[in-house]
Design an enzyme around this catalytic site. Structure first.
Site, PDB file in Angstrom:
ATOM      1  N   HIS A 184      14.199  20.298  -8.673  1.00 14.73           N
ATOM      2  CA  HIS A 184      13.039  19.607  -9.239  1.00 14.73           C
ATOM      3  C   HIS A 184      11.742  20.322  -8.876  1.00 14.73           C
ATOM      4  O   HIS A 184      10.859  20.510  -9.708  1.00 14.73           O
ATOM      5  CB  HIS A 184      12.971  18.171  -8.725  1.00 14.73           C
ATOM      6  CG  HIS A 184      13.567  17.174  -9.661  1.00 14.73           C
ATOM      7  ND1 HIS A 184      13.033  16.915 -10.898  1.00 14.73           N
ATOM      8  CD2 HIS A 184      14.632  16.352  -9.543  1.00 14.73           C
ATOM      9  CE1 HIS A 184      13.756  15.984 -11.507  1.00 14.73           C
ATOM     10  NE2 HIS A 184      14.736  15.634 -10.707  1.00 14.73           N
ATOM     11  N   GLN A 201      18.759  17.875  -7.220  1.00 16.70           N
ATOM     12  CA  GLN A 201      17.440  17.384  -6.827  1.00 16.70           C
ATOM     13  C   GLN A 201      16.567  18.505  -6.288  1.00 16.70           C
ATOM     14  O   GLN A 201      15.353  18.515  -6.485  1.00 16.70           O
ATOM     15  CB  GLN A 201      17.582  16.288  -5.771  1.00 16.70           C
ATOM     16  CG  GLN A 201      18.062  14.970  -6.332  1.00 16.70           C
ATOM     17  CD  GLN A 201      17.173  14.457  -7.456  1.00 16.70           C
ATOM     18  OE1 GLN A 201      16.016  14.136  -7.246  1.00 16.70           O
ATOM     19  NE2 GLN A 201      17.707  14.402  -8.660  1.00 16.70           N
ATOM     20  N   HIS A 234     -12.678 -30.667  -3.638  1.00 12.77           N
ATOM     21  CA  HIS A 234     -11.269 -30.687  -4.016  1.00 12.77           C
ATOM     22  C   HIS A 234     -10.742 -32.122  -4.029  1.00 12.77           C
ATOM     23  O   HIS A 234     -10.034 -32.544  -4.949  1.00 12.77           O
ATOM     24  CB  HIS A 234     -10.426 -29.855  -3.028  1.00 12.77           C
ATOM     25  CG  HIS A 234     -10.494 -28.375  -3.261  1.00 12.77           C
ATOM     26  ND1 HIS A 234     -11.649 -27.658  -3.126  1.00 12.77           N
ATOM     27  CD2 HIS A 234      -9.519 -27.483  -3.609  1.00 12.77           C
ATOM     28  CE1 HIS A 234     -11.402 -26.380  -3.376  1.00 12.77           C
ATOM     29  NE2 HIS A 234     -10.112 -26.245  -3.673  1.00 12.77           N
ATOM     30  N   ASP A 242      19.660   9.790 -13.883  1.00 14.11           N
ATOM     31  CA  ASP A 242      18.434  10.474 -14.312  1.00 14.11           C
ATOM     32  C   ASP A 242      18.275  10.433 -15.824  1.00 14.11           C
ATOM     33  O   ASP A 242      17.152  10.454 -16.327  1.00 14.11           O
ATOM     34  CB  ASP A 242      18.465  11.936 -13.862  1.00 14.11           C
ATOM     35  CG  ASP A 242      17.712  12.163 -12.571  1.00 14.11           C
ATOM     36  OD1 ASP A 242      17.101  11.215 -12.059  1.00 14.11           O
ATOM     37  OD2 ASP A 242      17.735  13.301 -12.068  1.00 14.11           O
ATOM     38  N   GLU A 266      15.143   7.738  -2.038  1.00  7.31           N
ATOM     39  CA  GLU A 266      14.884   7.440  -3.449  1.00  7.31           C
ATOM     40  C   GLU A 266      16.217   7.356  -4.199  1.00  7.31           C
ATOM     41  O   GLU A 266      16.552   6.348  -4.811  1.00  7.31           O
ATOM     42  CB  GLU A 266      14.014   8.547  -4.051  1.00  7.31           C
ATOM     43  CG  GLU A 266      13.785   8.390  -5.554  1.00  7.31           C
ATOM     44  CD  GLU A 266      13.200   9.642  -6.188  1.00  7.31           C
ATOM     45  OE1 GLU A 266      12.663   9.529  -7.300  1.00  7.31           O
ATOM     46  OE2 GLU A 266      13.308  10.736  -5.594  1.00  7.31           O
ATOM     47  N   HIS A 267      16.966   8.428  -4.178  1.00  8.07           N
ATOM     48  CA  HIS A 267      18.319   8.469  -4.740  1.00  8.07           C
ATOM     49  C   HIS A 267      19.312   8.509  -3.583  1.00  8.07           C
ATOM     50  O   HIS A 267      19.088   9.223  -2.600  1.00  8.07           O
ATOM     51  CB  HIS A 267      18.532   9.711  -5.609  1.00  8.07           C
ATOM     52  CG  HIS A 267      17.558   9.852  -6.724  1.00  8.07           C
ATOM     53  ND1 HIS A 267      16.428  10.647  -6.627  1.00  8.07           N
ATOM     54  CD2 HIS A 267      17.532   9.313  -7.963  1.00  8.07           C
ATOM     55  CE1 HIS A 267      15.752  10.593  -7.773  1.00  8.07           C
ATOM     56  NE2 HIS A 267      16.402   9.791  -8.602  1.00  8.07           N
TER      57      HIS A 267
END
Length: 428
Positions: free
Chosen positions: A258, A255, A415, A356, A322-323
């Site tokens: 990235h 990660q 109504h 991934d 996230e992960h």
């Protein structure tokens, strides 16, 4: 990596802070780009592409010739790998289809719910230092399965004004209808407003850097929905002495490579194991082609020791990764009690890389703590639920008086009248 030993709860928020700029700091830049694109369309997009990407484009659309060239340049081995991933992702997302829900809530009152596709969707695919063609699989496959009529893809061009061949090949394979060589804020603005070249879409998908994330959030002010606030990638690993230090280090680095604004966190109840991981990171990082990027991301990252599983879990839920990789002896405790995570990877032989690319789950996930309230992309992300009802003569007689009383109590006479007139007609 910064190391912490039994940090106080009052320090957690500061320790777990993401290395991102605030929305307020970026929004003025985003607002200016959106304004220019709204007023000048394609002309503005060309200007911003030259300014931000250093590329002067005569046209944005990927041509049939470029598509054919891309298909020819991707190796057979890579095509086979992509096909395996495509098959697994299709299988998992197809299984998410649900049947309509039909119920007669009372005699003569029939209600049902059906799902319909979002007609026009825009996919943003990051390029830059790593052209993420795998994200096309994660977005275009469920879009196609959902039945979206128009699937528009934007991705930033390289220095020669081209898209990576694998991005173009994968987009064709997955049924993308239009492919554009546009990135950054200007791509999001183009799909938000629509231009002479780029179609306007109803919902935007895809990860990106901080500027893309803020641009997507800005687009929501203009009537376009988004999948989630998805910014720089992040990973949290919880591991104890039963884990493999080399495996854990490799996951953290996967990660970290990235981008420089990525963040990785190790939470462990074993101080000696944490030291082993740190040594492995230093060893493995030297062998990475993207080690300069990974090193900067590691600077934003954390090694956190806590004394027990309960404290570790509370810290993890406070972070909302996230992960999230779970490599501990007491894995059921973590799995059963983790409330906030985008996607969970369990055991020594479940690397985050599998998700991934090819296991079947979706890798477009909420970052920056948004896993506390957002889901990752799934089939339903490309659909909307519509409810229907049909009431018979018997049904309006059964439900009518309740509606009249409630409408009258709220002071909404029209109504009430809409029911009263029907009831009177049935009495005649």
């Amino acid at each position: 990596m910064k190391k912490y030993k039994n940090p106080k709860r009052t320090e957690w928020a500061e320790i777990l802070a993401r290395p991102t700029q605030s929305f307020d700091a970026i929004e003025p830049i985003v607002a200016e780009v959106f304004k220019e694109v709204s007023q000048n369309g394609d002309k503005a997009i060309k200007a911003f592409t030259k300014k931000f990407d250093g590329v002067e484009l005569s046209h944005f659309t990927v041509s049939q010739t470029e598509m054919a060239a891309a298909d020819a340049s991707v190796s057979k081995e890579l095509k086979a790998a992509i096909q395996i991933a495509k098959s697994n992702i299709e299988s998992f997302h197809r299984a998410q289809k649900t049947t309509e829900v039909v119920l007669e809530t009372m005699p003569g009152v029939k209600c049902w719910q059906e799902k319909r596709p979002i007609q026009k969707v825009g996919l943003y695919i990051p390029g830059g230092t790593a052209p993420l063609f795998s994200t096309i699989l994660m977005l275009a496959i469920p879009a196609k399965l959902a039945g979206c009529e128009e699937i528009v893809l934007c991705s930033p061009p390289d220095e020669n004004g081209n898209l990576d061949a694998t991005i173009v090949y994968t987009a064709q394979l997955c049924g993308v209808t239009r492919i554009f060589k546009i990135g950054g804020i200007q791509a999001i603005a183009g799909m938000t407003y629509g231009t002479d070249t780029i179609p306007k879409v109803y919902k935007l998908f895809g990860p990106g850097n901080q500027y893309v994330t803020v641009a997507k959030q800005y687009a929501t002010k203009l009537g376009v929905a988004i999948d989630m606030p998805a910014g720089p990638s992040e990973l949290l690993v919880v591991a104890d002495e039963t884990a493999n230090a080399a495996f854990v280090a490799s996951d953290l680095l996967s990660q970290a490579e990235h981008g420089v604004d990525s963040q990785v966190v190790l939470v462990s109840t074993s101080a000696p194991f944490m030291e082993q991981v740190e040594i492995e990171i230093e060893r493995q990082i030297q062998e990475l082609p993207r080690k300069d990027i990974a090193k900067k991301a590691i600077e934003n990252s954390r090694l956190i020791y806590v004394e027990d599983d309960k404290t570790a879990l509370e810290l993890i839920n406070a972070y909302g990764p996230e992960h999230y990789i779970v490599c501990v002896e007491n894995e059921d405790f973590y799995i059963d009690n983790t409330m906030n995570a985008g996607s969970v990877f369990i055991g020594n032989y479940t690397p985050e890389s599998a998700g991934d690319y090819a296991s079947g789950t979706n890798h477009t996930l909420p970052t920056n703590g948004y896993a506390k309230q957002y889901s990752g992309v799934n089939l339903d992300s490309f659909m909307k639920s519509m409810t229907f009802q049909k009431i018979s003569k018997e049904g309006i007689q059964n439900i009518g008086r309740s509606v009249e009383l409630m409408a009258e109590a709220e002071g909404l006479q029209a109504h009430k009248n809409a029911v009263t007139l029907r009831l009177k007609e049935l009495k005649n």
